[in-house]
Design a protein around this motif. Structure first.
Motif, PDB file in Angstrom:
ATOM      1  N   LEU A  13      18.458  15.021  -2.514  1.00 41.53           N
ATOM      2  CA  LEU A  13      17.441  15.858  -3.080  1.00 41.53           C
ATOM      3  C   LEU A  13      16.808  16.153  -1.861  1.00 41.53           C
ATOM      4  O   LEU A  13      16.136  17.403  -1.450  1.00 41.53           O
ATOM      5  N   HIS A  14      16.778  15.704  -0.751  1.00 42.05           N
ATOM      6  CA  HIS A  14      16.262  15.823   0.506  1.00 42.05           C
ATOM      7  C   HIS A  14      17.074  17.320   1.118  1.00 42.05           C
ATOM      8  O   HIS A  14      16.051  18.130   1.913  1.00 42.05           O
ATOM      9  N   LYS A  15      18.493  17.346   0.720  1.00 40.93           N
ATOM     10  CA  LYS A  15      19.118  18.361   1.388  1.00 40.93           C
ATOM     11  C   LYS A  15      18.668  19.688   0.762  1.00 40.93           C
ATOM     12  O   LYS A  15      18.207  21.063   0.898  1.00 40.93           O
ATOM     13  N   ASP A 100       9.260  17.370 -11.683  1.00 39.80           N
ATOM     14  CA  ASP A 100       9.976  17.826 -10.508  1.00 39.80           C
ATOM     15  C   ASP A 100      10.148  19.656 -10.380  1.00 39.80           C
ATOM     16  O   ASP A 100       9.981  19.844  -9.121  1.00 39.80           O
ATOM     17  N   GLY A 101       9.833  20.311 -11.259  1.00 37.15           N
ATOM     18  CA  GLY A 101       9.747  21.747 -11.361  1.00 37.15           C
ATOM     19  C   GLY A 101       8.114  21.894 -10.313  1.00 37.15           C
ATOM     20  O   GLY A 101       8.453  22.424  -9.884  1.00 37.15           O
ATOM     21  N   PHE A 102       6.846  21.182 -11.014  1.00 38.92           N
ATOM     22  CA  PHE A 102       5.854  20.893 -10.459  1.00 38.92           C
ATOM     23  C   PHE A 102       6.136  20.701  -8.685  1.00 38.92           C
ATOM     24  O   PHE A 102       5.659  21.747  -8.212  1.00 38.92           O
ATOM     25  N   LEU A 103       6.394  20.006  -8.513  1.00 37.83           N
ATOM     26  CA  LEU A 103       6.652  18.835  -7.134  1.00 37.83           C
ATOM     27  C   LEU A 103       8.045  20.180  -6.198  1.00 37.83           C
ATOM     28  O   LEU A 103       7.477  20.908  -5.006  1.00 37.83           O
ATOM     29  N   PHE A 104       8.618  20.807  -7.085  1.00 37.83           N
ATOM     30  CA  PHE A 104      10.058  22.350  -6.198  1.00 37.83           C
ATOM     31  C   PHE A 104       8.728  23.414  -5.545  1.00 37.83           C
ATOM     32  O   PHE A 104       8.435  23.977  -5.372  1.00 37.83           O
ATOM     33  N   ARG A 115       9.499  15.734   2.630  1.00 34.30           N
ATOM     34  CA  ARG A 115       8.943  14.342   2.212  1.00 34.30           C
ATOM     35  C   ARG A 115       8.422  13.344   1.482  1.00 34.30           C
ATOM     36  O   ARG A 115       8.502  13.014   0.550  1.00 34.30           O
ATOM     37  N   GLU A 116       7.532  14.654   1.362  1.00 40.95           N
ATOM     38  CA  GLU A 116       6.220  14.439   0.317  1.00 40.95           C
ATOM     39  C   GLU A 116       6.840  14.619  -1.052  1.00 40.95           C
ATOM     40  O   GLU A 116       6.256  13.661  -2.037  1.00 40.95           O
ATOM     41  N   ALA A 117       7.204  15.923  -1.120  1.00 36.31           N
ATOM     42  CA  ALA A 117       7.549  16.233  -2.661  1.00 36.31           C
ATOM     43  C   ALA A 117       9.261  14.704  -3.237  1.00 36.31           C
ATOM     44  O   ALA A 117       8.673  14.450  -4.646  1.00 36.31           O
ATOM     45  N   HIS A 121       8.470  12.226  -5.618  1.00 33.95           N
ATOM     46  CA  HIS A 121       9.621  11.737  -7.439  1.00 33.95           C
ATOM     47  C   HIS A 121       9.748  10.477  -7.440  1.00 33.95           C
ATOM     48  O   HIS A 121       9.921  10.254  -8.342  1.00 33.95           O
ATOM     49  N   GLN A 122       9.939   9.919  -6.573  1.00 32.07           N
ATOM     50  CA  GLN A 122      10.228   9.203  -6.499  1.00 32.07           C
ATOM     51  C   GLN A 122       9.241   7.644  -7.208  1.00 32.07           C
ATOM     52  O   GLN A 122       8.959   6.565  -8.016  1.00 32.07           O
ATOM     53  N   THR A 123       7.883   7.923  -6.641  1.00 27.08           N
ATOM     54  CA  THR A 123       6.672   7.413  -7.400  1.00 27.08           C
ATOM     55  C   THR A 123       6.569   8.075  -9.049  1.00 27.08           C
ATOM     56  O   THR A 123       6.236   6.921  -9.828  1.00 27.08           O
ATOM     57  N   PHE A 124       6.962   9.296  -9.197  1.00 27.74           N
ATOM     58  CA  PHE A 124       7.567   9.476 -10.779  1.00 27.74           C
ATOM     59  C   PHE A 124       8.562   8.600 -11.430  1.00 27.74           C
ATOM     60  O   PHE A 124       8.794   8.357 -12.684  1.00 27.74           O
TER      61      PHE A 124
END
Length: 151
Positions: A13-15, A100-104, A115-117, A121-124
């Protein structure tokens, strides 16, 4: 395997979030070496956590020149922000893929770091796994989204 699978998922995910494009190409063996695991463990994570129904398309070629291409599928509507009915009401309907789309989109707008995203994601993801009451879960998510939209 869960902790290792989480580590592999977060790495991928980070990549994916690092790239300006919405896809990445990885070499399975190099990734396995870097994460100190077997290539089959990479395959397991790809098949269980990066499936079409989770918003990803995975193309894999085996052999000496083999690779794995992971493409983040876009939601049907671009820049889809969850709809909030009123200040006190949660989102009408929202999936982890929507979030995830919103974070992206926030990353692309440079309003959030990779990193924040990943942390969001992990929080959600944890909210979906830990809170069975949909109304309570959506109320928490709505509060988080209101805060993200104002900062």
């Amino acid at each position: 395997m869960s902790i290792l699978a989480d580590k592999i998922e977060q790495f991928i995910l980070h990549k994916l979030l690092e790239e300006e494009e919405e896809n990445i190409v990885l070499r399975r063996n190099e990734l396995a070496d870097e994460l100190n695991c077997a290539p089959s463990q990479i395959s397991y994570v790809l098949s269980t956590r990066f499936s079409n129904d989770k918003g990803f398309l995975v193309e894999s070629r085996r052999g000496s020149g083999g690779f794995v291409r992971i493409v983040r599928l876009r939601p049907k509507q671009q820049d889809r922000t969850p709809v909030l009915l009123e200040e006190r009401l949660p989102a009408v309907s929202i999936t982890l893929d929507d979030l995830d789309g919103f974070l992206f989109q926030l990353i692309k707008q440079h309003r959030m770091t990779n990193r924040e995203a990943i942390l969001m994601h992990q929080t959600f993801d944890a909210l979906y796994k830990e809170i069975d009451d949909e109304a309570k879960r959506l109320a928490v998510i709505s509060r988080i989204l209101r805060h993200l939209n104002t900062h």
